[in-house]
Scaffold this active site. Structure first.
Site, PDB file in Angstrom:
ATOM      1  N   LYS A   1      -4.119   0.170  14.549  1.00 24.13           N
ATOM      2  CA  LYS A   1      -4.532   1.555  13.110  1.00 24.13           C
ATOM      3  C   LYS A   1      -6.384   0.768  14.084  1.00 24.13           C
ATOM      4  O   LYS A   1      -6.628   0.460  13.304  1.00 24.13           O
ATOM      5  CB  LYS A   1      -4.056   1.653  11.851  1.00 24.13           C
ATOM      6  CG  LYS A   1      -5.202   2.126  11.275  1.00 24.13           C
ATOM      7  CD  LYS A   1      -4.841   2.092   9.996  1.00 24.13           C
ATOM      8  CE  LYS A   1      -5.990   3.053   9.294  1.00 24.13           C
ATOM      9  NZ  LYS A   1      -5.819   3.087   7.637  1.00 24.13           N
TER      10      LYS A   1
ATOM     11  N   ARG B   1      -2.307   3.975  16.995  1.00 24.49           N
ATOM     12  CA  ARG B   1      -1.780   5.255  15.936  1.00 24.49           C
ATOM     13  C   ARG B   1      -3.083   5.892  16.539  1.00 24.49           C
ATOM     14  O   ARG B   1      -4.017   5.282  17.083  1.00 24.49           O
ATOM     15  CB  ARG B   1      -1.623   4.828  14.397  1.00 24.49           C
ATOM     16  CG  ARG B   1      -1.146   3.903  14.529  1.00 24.49           C
ATOM     17  CD  ARG B   1      -0.740   3.658  12.903  1.00 24.49           C
ATOM     18  NE  ARG B   1      -0.603   4.367  11.784  1.00 24.49           N
ATOM     19  CZ  ARG B   1      -1.265   4.887  10.751  1.00 24.49           C
ATOM     20  NH1 ARG B   1      -2.762   4.010  10.553  1.00 24.49           N
ATOM     21  NH2 ARG B   1      -0.446   5.644   9.394  1.00 24.49           N
TER      22      ARG B   1
ATOM     23  N   HIS C   1      -3.613  18.979   0.705  1.00 29.22           N
ATOM     24  CA  HIS C   1      -4.747  17.557   0.122  1.00 29.22           C
ATOM     25  C   HIS C   1      -5.530  17.704  -1.125  1.00 29.22           C
ATOM     26  O   HIS C   1      -6.614  17.575  -1.354  1.00 29.22           O
ATOM     27  CB  HIS C   1      -5.602  17.447   1.430  1.00 29.22           C
ATOM     28  CG  HIS C   1      -5.734  15.447   1.443  1.00 29.22           C
ATOM     29  ND1 HIS C   1      -6.280  14.666   0.770  1.00 29.22           N
ATOM     30  CD2 HIS C   1      -5.668  15.118   2.207  1.00 29.22           C
ATOM     31  CE1 HIS C   1      -6.175  13.567   0.930  1.00 29.22           C
ATOM     32  NE2 HIS C   1      -6.154  13.595   2.066  1.00 29.22           N
TER      33      HIS C   1
ATOM     34  N   LYS D   1       1.280  10.916  14.076  1.00 28.86           N
ATOM     35  CA  LYS D   1       1.611  11.548  11.820  1.00 28.86           C
ATOM     36  C   LYS D   1       2.490  12.962  12.560  1.00 28.86           C
ATOM     37  O   LYS D   1       2.402  13.619  13.913  1.00 28.86           O
ATOM     38  CB  LYS D   1       1.011  11.789  11.376  1.00 28.86           C
ATOM     39  CG  LYS D   1       0.562  10.474  10.636  1.00 28.86           C
ATOM     40  CD  LYS D   1      -0.411   9.949   9.612  1.00 28.86           C
ATOM     41  CE  LYS D   1      -0.739   9.016   8.773  1.00 28.86           C
ATOM     42  NZ  LYS D   1      -2.034   8.766   7.719  1.00 28.86           N
TER      43      LYS D   1
ATOM     44  N   ASN E   1      -3.046  -1.647   7.882  1.00 34.97           N
ATOM     45  CA  ASN E   1      -4.438  -1.802   7.562  1.00 34.97           C
ATOM     46  C   ASN E   1      -4.350  -3.732   7.596  1.00 34.97           C
ATOM     47  O   ASN E   1      -4.326  -3.964   6.034  1.00 34.97           O
ATOM     48  CB  ASN E   1      -4.936  -1.151   6.006  1.00 34.97           C
ATOM     49  CG  ASN E   1      -5.131   0.197   6.670  1.00 34.97           C
ATOM     50  OD1 ASN E   1      -5.625   0.808   7.123  1.00 34.97           O
ATOM     51  ND2 ASN E   1      -4.851   0.941   5.446  1.00 34.97           N
TER      52      ASN E   1
ATOM     53  N   GLU F   1     -10.119   5.358   9.181  1.00 36.63           N
ATOM     54  CA  GLU F   1     -10.465   5.014   7.693  1.00 36.63           C
ATOM     55  C   GLU F   1     -11.529   3.179   7.748  1.00 36.63           C
ATOM     56  O   GLU F   1     -10.968   1.934   6.654  1.00 36.63           O
ATOM     57  CB  GLU F   1      -9.437   4.700   7.192  1.00 36.63           C
ATOM     58  CG  GLU F   1      -8.552   5.780   6.952  1.00 36.63           C
ATOM     59  CD  GLU F   1      -7.661   6.331   6.208  1.00 36.63           C
ATOM     60  OE1 GLU F   1      -6.480   5.819   6.101  1.00 36.63           O
ATOM     61  OE2 GLU F   1      -7.510   7.721   6.071  1.00 36.63           O
TER      62      GLU F   1
ATOM     63  N   TRP G   1     -12.528  13.890   2.194  1.00 41.76           N
ATOM     64  CA  TRP G   1     -12.439  13.199   1.382  1.00 41.76           C
ATOM     65  C   TRP G   1     -12.246  13.567   0.482  1.00 41.76           C
ATOM     66  O   TRP G   1     -10.931  13.919  -1.014  1.00 41.76           O
ATOM     67  CB  TRP G   1     -12.591  11.725   0.823  1.00 41.76           C
ATOM     68  CG  TRP G   1     -11.564  10.920   2.168  1.00 41.76           C
ATOM     69  CD1 TRP G   1     -11.396  10.898   3.126  1.00 41.76           C
ATOM     70  CD2 TRP G   1     -12.111   9.380   2.056  1.00 41.76           C
ATOM     71  NE1 TRP G   1     -11.078  10.025   3.825  1.00 41.76           N
ATOM     72  CE2 TRP G   1     -11.587   8.972   2.911  1.00 41.76           C
ATOM     73  CE3 TRP G   1     -13.132   8.840   1.017  1.00 41.76           C
ATOM     74  CZ2 TRP G   1     -11.792   7.474   3.502  1.00 41.76           C
ATOM     75  CZ3 TRP G   1     -13.301   7.411   1.367  1.00 41.76           C
ATOM     76  CH2 TRP G   1     -13.154   6.835   2.377  1.00 41.76           C
TER      77      TRP G   1
ATOM     78  N   ASP H   1      -2.458  14.464   6.638  1.00 41.42           N
ATOM     79  CA  ASP H   1      -2.208  13.277   6.384  1.00 41.42           C
ATOM     80  C   ASP H   1      -1.012  13.446   5.444  1.00 41.42           C
ATOM     81  O   ASP H   1      -0.859  13.467   4.506  1.00 41.42           O
ATOM     82  CB  ASP H   1      -3.451  13.252   5.763  1.00 41.42           C
ATOM     83  CG  ASP H   1      -2.882  11.099   5.301  1.00 41.42           C
ATOM     84  OD1 ASP H   1      -1.707  10.917   5.915  1.00 41.42           O
ATOM     85  OD2 ASP H   1      -3.716  10.684   5.124  1.00 41.42           O
TER      86      ASP H   1
ATOM     87  N   GLU I   1       0.826  -0.941   0.012  1.00 36.65           N
ATOM     88  CA  GLU I   1      -0.518  -0.032  -0.125  1.00 36.65           C
ATOM     89  C   GLU I   1       1.072   1.169  -0.408  1.00 36.65           C
ATOM     90  O   GLU I   1       1.585   1.600   1.215  1.00 36.65           O
ATOM     91  CB  GLU I   1      -0.649   0.045   1.366  1.00 36.65           C
ATOM     92  CG  GLU I   1      -1.746   0.969   1.445  1.00 36.65           C
ATOM     93  CD  GLU I   1      -3.347   1.477   2.288  1.00 36.65           C
ATOM     94  OE1 GLU I   1      -3.288  -0.516   2.574  1.00 36.65           O
ATOM     95  OE2 GLU I   1      -3.267   1.872   3.301  1.00 36.65           O
TER      96      GLU I   1
ATOM     97  N   GLU J   1       3.772   8.785  -0.897  1.00 38.13           N
ATOM     98  CA  GLU J   1       2.323   9.112  -1.151  1.00 38.13           C
ATOM     99  C   GLU J   1       1.862  10.381  -1.860  1.00 38.13           C
ATOM    100  O   GLU J   1       1.574  10.428  -3.084  1.00 38.13           O
ATOM    101  CB  GLU J   1       1.436   8.869  -0.264  1.00 38.13           C
ATOM    102  CG  GLU J   1      -0.040   8.445  -0.897  1.00 38.13           C
ATOM    103  CD  GLU J   1      -0.863   7.691   0.349  1.00 38.13           C
ATOM    104  OE1 GLU J   1      -0.372   7.538   1.852  1.00 38.13           O
ATOM    105  OE2 GLU J   1      -2.045   8.444  -0.144  1.00 38.13           O
TER     106      GLU J   1
HETATM  107  C1  BDP Z   1      -3.082   7.531   4.269  1.00 32.25           C
HETATM  108  C2  BDP Z   1      -2.826   6.059   3.231  1.00 32.25           C
HETATM  109  C3  BDP Z   1      -3.745   5.053   3.430  1.00 32.25           C
HETATM  110  C4  BDP Z   1      -2.836   5.053   5.061  1.00 32.25           C
HETATM  111  C5  BDP Z   1      -3.496   5.487   5.924  1.00 32.25           C
HETATM  112  C6  BDP Z   1      -2.962   5.558   6.906  1.00 32.25           C
HETATM  113  O1  BDP Z   1      -3.582   6.901   2.157  1.00 32.25           O
HETATM  114  O2  BDP Z   1      -2.909   4.173   2.733  1.00 32.25           O
HETATM  115  O3  BDP Z   1      -3.625   3.753   4.956  1.00 32.25           O
HETATM  116  O4  BDP Z   1      -2.493   7.530   5.788  1.00 32.25           O
HETATM  117  O5  BDP Z   1      -2.216   5.652   7.751  1.00 32.25           O
HETATM  118  O6  BDP Z   1      -2.414   8.629   3.599  1.00 32.25           O
HETATM  119  O7  BDP Z   1      -3.318   5.002   7.818  1.00 32.25           O
END
Ligand code: BDP
Length: 708
Positions: free
Chosen positions: A306, A342, A529, A378, A224, A310, A551, A383, A181, A411
């Site tokens: 996590k 997290r 973003h 983070k 994930n 999400e 989003w 993000d 990912e 990313e």
């Molecule tokens: C986002 C990513 C996603 C990750 C998420 C995370 O797009 O793929 O799962 O962070 O940190 O930026 O959990």
């Protein structure tokens, strides 16, 4: 008990082979990037002489008891042999007495998990590496090779070095099926399918690279997470990796899926109906699971979780808090390891500014987490954007150990093809004054740093040569957050490409400004973003219709015919109010603040006068243009450096830069076309019109973009 020490000669490679320690792979295709910063390229004759090569390699050993060199010491010796021979080109290093300079490893305690601090000193011509554990000697060995590789005069060596933080971890977002990912460097480096029987040499080379920069742990699977990675068959596979990495001081960690008790059997307990952290059966399930893992991997690092983020399961599914969930796992692990929980949480149901949600959920829990829980935060509150102000949680939870999470994989910064050296970005966060009694670096010092890895099956590991620098920088900064970005860039360049000053003087500045360049052509003035949906490849500021409001790029830029930006002051979401008042003050007035964060905190009219005196619209266009021009300069700078770099890597970098050049123009043109469709303003004098119309940019679609 008194220990008697004696110097003994030591045949490193023979011992290494006898106990199965892999000596470094030598590159049949040496200049394809596989050797990373560990090339130890030959020094010139004068330097070899100064170094006193051929050298003798000796080590200390305990003579009491059944002392045989530990696997870690074997690695340290093998690395020195290999590295010195490579630096000395044709002058072989010897392993015993005789003429030449001696290099001594003086680390009496055979503990791979001990104090990592080391010293390197030149005394009477001999170089001594000292420390309190074998791991210290290993770190010292890598540091010595680095110094010699940089051309440091061996007679001046006088180094005291200790890690600033205990945990320096890579987080791999690798799935068991080999997909990564947000990975832009091919497939996963972990061959789960063939483990435990087959261990790829890459797993040893990976451990070497990590240890050489002080990284001491790896979470091997995606946050994930799939529950089945906690099944016995995966524990067996993981144990093989743990055995391979132990000599290098790398501990293994697993991302744990919170609902695992409802999805997989847990030994005698079987599968449960609930994963409620306060349910005694659930607690027993995790206890049994932890015991099972520790039976196979005594130094297992712990779990990364996590939860309730999400769509991932978590304690809130049962009306419990993050602390309830984390503490339940912490109890199962006990003092054997750590639960890393997290703080990356936000909810579609919550209308609060997404930038505020983690703070609101976690700060009230300060003091509620068990001692062996670390909360991983983070760098910024949204993000991993090209630029964010530091996360307001840093400094706001004095009773909780907080760890900094950064993203090494790019990313949101152009994937692997854009050159963006991230040390300056991470330093920006580490250096940030929280206004609550210390910098972010000081806040995270008792815990550590985690970096979302950029490794993959590509021959060069990271998808591009320059992305290796971000892996390197992550390790170096987690070890020593006071290192300057310039030092790190030069170290990496000299070891990876060429140590000549004429080369470094051109490439280091290019690296240092590269992240700012990306921020300029993608998201200038604190925008964030605006990337395309899902894969995040390319610009899509026009996306406004996704189900979850946060989003949508529109949610973040809030642009209309009048103005642009997110009001996070007291008249808006007041996310600013989550910072210490002294810090909030510095960002509250657009007329005086650091404009890098301007539209992150403020919604302003298009004709607002920025600090340069230009209207906001003109200022914005100017920054896009500056970003594009800077990429042009990078292209030319690199083209002129072909004499310093082997053709294969020179061409690879040059081709990536041309991709970046095209995509920087795409970002600029698409963004300007979209803003113009809202504000109806003419372009500032002299600015070039976007090369295509907005409809063209909106029509672009990349369902096959990597990393999704
Ligand atoms: C986002 C990513 C996603 C990750 C998420 C995370 O797009 O793929 O799962 O962070 O940190 O930026 O959990």
């Amino acid at each position: 008990m008194m220990r008697v020490r004696k110097l003994v000669n030591f045949v490193a490679a023979a011992c290494a082979l006898a106990i199965g320690i892999a000596v470094p792979a030598t590159g049949a295709q040496a200049e394809d990037g596989y050797d990373l910063w560990l090339r130890n390229a030959p020094l010139d004759a004068e330097q070899v002489e100064r170094l006193g090569l051929p050298a003798r390699l000796v080590r200390t050993a305990l003579v009491e008891g059944a002392q045989s060199p530990s696997p870690t010491m074997n690695v340290a010796t093998a690395e020195l042999m290999h590295g010195l021979n490579s630096l000395a080109a044709a002058h072989p290093v010897e392993r015993g007495s005789g003429p030449g300079r001696a290099i001594r490893l003086d680390c009496p305690e055979s503990r791979a998990d001990g104090d990592a601090a080391f010293t390197i000193r030149t005394v009477d011509g001999d170089i001594r590496i000292g420390g309190n554990s074998d791991l210290a000697c290993l770190y010292g060995a890598y540091a010595l090779l680095r110094e010699l590789s940089l051309g440091t005069d061996p007679d001046t060596l006088d180094i005291d070095s200790a890690p600033a933080m205990p945990l320096r971890l890579l987080n791999h977002w690798d799935n068991p099926d080999g997909h990564v990912e947000r990975g832009y460097a091919g497939r996963s480096i972990f061959d789960w399918w063939h483990l435990p029987e087959r261990l790829d040499q890459r797993m040893i080379d990976y451990a070497r690279a990590n240890a050489s920069v002080g990284i001491n742990g790896a979470v091997v699977n995606n946050v994930n997470a799939r529950a089945f990675m906690l099944e016995p068959r995966y524990i067996e596979k993981l144990a093989r990796l743990a055995d391979a990495w132990r000599p290098y001081g790398i501990r293994v960690y697993l991302s744990a899926r919170f609902s695992a008790p409802t999805e997989i059997d847990g030994g005698d307990i079987g599968r449960l109906e609930t994963a409620d952290p306060l349910d005694p059966q659930v607690r027993a399930w995790w206890q049994a699971k932890a015991d099972e893992i520790y039976a196979a991997i005594p130094d297992f690092g712990g779990f990364l979780v996590k939860a309730n983020s999400e769509g991932q399961p978590g304690p809130q599914d049962y009306g419990r808090t993050h602390a309830d969930g984390a503490n339940m796992l912490a109890q199962a692990i006990g003092d054997r390891g750590t639960v890393i929980w997290r703080a990356f949480v936000y909810s579609a149901q919550d209308e609060t500014d997404r930038a505020k949600q983690a703070y609101e959920e976690f700060v009230p829990l300060d003091g509620a987490f068990a001692d062996n829980v670390i909360v991983q935060v983070k760098n910024g509150a949204i993000d991993f954007q090209p630029r964010e102000p530091f996360h307001p949680m840093f400094g706001a939870m004095p009773q909780t150990r907080l760890m900094l999470e950064v993203q090494i994989t790019k990313e949101y910064l152009g994937f692997a093809s854009h050159l963006a050296f991230l040390a300056p970005m991470w330093r920006e966060v580490l250096d940030a004054d929280t206004g609550r009694g210390g910098s972010v670096a000081e806040v995270v010092a008792p815990a550590g740093m985690a970096g979302v890895a950029n490794t993959g099956s590509d021959r060069n590991w990271s998808g591009s040569d320059f992305d290796q620098a971000n892996w390197y920088a992550f390790g170096r900064l987690a070890w020593d957050p006071a290192l300057s970005s310039d030092t790190i860039a030069r170290e990496w360049l000299a070891q990876t490409f060429n140590r000549e000053e004429a080369f470094l003087a051109q490439t280091a500045p290019m690296m240092l400004s590269s992240r700012e360049t990306v921020a300029r052509y993608m998201t200038p003035l604190g925008l964030a973003h605006l990337m395309a949906t899902g894969h995040h490849y390319g610009p899509a500021p026009w996306v406004c219709d996704l189900d979850r409001p946060e989003w949508n790029p529109c949610y973040y830029h809030r642009a209309d015919s009048d103005g642009i930006g997110f009001d996070r002051t007291a008249t808006g979401s007041n996310a600013l109010g989550q910072y210490a008042p002294a810090i909030a003050d510095t960002w509250s007035d657009p007329a005086t603040m650091d404009e890098h964060y301007l539209l992150w905190f403020h919604h302003l009219d298009w004709d607002y006068r920025t600090q340069s005196g230009l209207p906001l619209w003109d200022e914005l266009v100017q920054r896009y243009d500056q970003g594009v021009t800077e990429v042009d300069t990078m292209v030319h700078t690199w083209d002129d450096l072909s004499a310093y770099v082997d053709p294969e890597r020179h061409r690879a970098v040059a081709e990536n830069l041309r991709i970046q050049q095209r995509e920087a123009n795409w970002w600029r043109d698409a963004s300007i076309a979209y803003w113009q469709s809202l504000n109806g303003l003419p372009l500032p004098q002299g600015a070039r019109a976007p090369s295509r119309d907005l409809e063209h940019y909106r029509s672009l679609s990349f369902p096959e973009a990597p990393g999704q």
